[in-house]
Enzyme design. Sequence first.
Site, PDB file in Angstrom:
ATOM      1  N   ASP A   7      62.143  -2.385  73.507  1.00 15.33           N
ATOM      2  CA  ASP A   7      60.281  -2.761  74.231  1.00 15.33           C
ATOM      3  C   ASP A   7      59.875  -3.659  75.513  1.00 15.33           C
ATOM      4  O   ASP A   7      59.380  -4.557  75.292  1.00 15.33           O
ATOM      5  CB  ASP A   7      59.664  -1.541  74.364  1.00 15.33           C
ATOM      6  CG  ASP A   7      57.958  -1.102  75.013  1.00 15.33           C
ATOM      7  OD1 ASP A   7      58.913  -0.984  76.399  1.00 15.33           O
ATOM      8  OD2 ASP A   7      57.229  -0.911  74.906  1.00 15.33           O
ATOM      9  N   GLU A  66      64.655   0.379  77.398  1.00  9.87           N
ATOM     10  CA  GLU A  66      64.483   1.101  77.787  1.00  9.87           C
ATOM     11  C   GLU A  66      64.483   0.185  79.768  1.00  9.87           C
ATOM     12  O   GLU A  66      64.776  -0.204  79.772  1.00  9.87           O
ATOM     13  CB  GLU A  66      62.778   1.235  78.415  1.00  9.87           C
ATOM     14  CG  GLU A  66      61.702   1.512  78.894  1.00  9.87           C
ATOM     15  CD  GLU A  66      60.674   2.137  79.011  1.00  9.87           C
ATOM     16  OE1 GLU A  66      59.817   3.061  79.062  1.00  9.87           O
ATOM     17  OE2 GLU A  66      59.892   1.065  78.243  1.00  9.87           O
ATOM     18  N   ASP A 138      53.729  -1.306  71.091  1.00  7.12           N
ATOM     19  CA  ASP A 138      54.869  -2.068  71.594  1.00  7.12           C
ATOM     20  C   ASP A 138      56.023  -1.434  70.936  1.00  7.12           C
ATOM     21  O   ASP A 138      57.327  -1.444  71.171  1.00  7.12           O
ATOM     22  CB  ASP A 138      54.663  -2.940  72.310  1.00  7.12           C
ATOM     23  CG  ASP A 138      54.009  -3.380  73.152  1.00  7.12           C
ATOM     24  OD1 ASP A 138      53.786  -2.755  74.122  1.00  7.12           O
ATOM     25  OD2 ASP A 138      52.624  -3.539  73.037  1.00  7.12           O
TER      26      ASP A 138
END
EC number: 3.1.21.10
Length: 182
Positions: A7, A66, A138
């Site tokens: 991430d 992502e 996160d």
Amino acid sequence: MLILGIDPGSRITGYGVLDVGETRPRYVASGCIRTRGDDLAQRLAQIYAGISELIGLHRPGELAIEQVFMAKNPDSALKLGQARGTAIVCAANHGLPVSEYGPRQIKQAVTGTGGADKAQVQHMISAVLGLDGTPQADAADALAIALTHAHARLGLISRGSYGGRRGGGKGWRAFDPGSRGS
């Protein structure tokens, strides 16, 4: 095989490592790479070094990350894109294939709804992976990215069909159990 989920962020980059066997994904590790300083180039170097260290430590077979989403602040979006690019280059330099998933696709795969909030993602990651506590936001997002990729891989393996790559290798399509494959 291990999957490293990332991430990306210019200040905090979450990571999650899952072992994908023949049954269900198993938690290996998660956490955050926290950068220091105001110089973006130095923070990107810290992200690269941190991901490189994780790859050396865990020896994942694939990296999932992502996709960039449109932020309200263009400067933040650019920094996020640079952090993301740093992670992708690090993976490429280590010979890892990279798969990308959109935020809504990740939330859908983990919670069942593409509009889930961070708390819902954290809760589901903790429940699905059988964690004792709730991972930091996160780290939970990174685990969700790795889990999304694991679900895609397991779905493709169990159905025996390859969904094809979108946009020149930007990740697997979401697996639709109602479809008969391509």
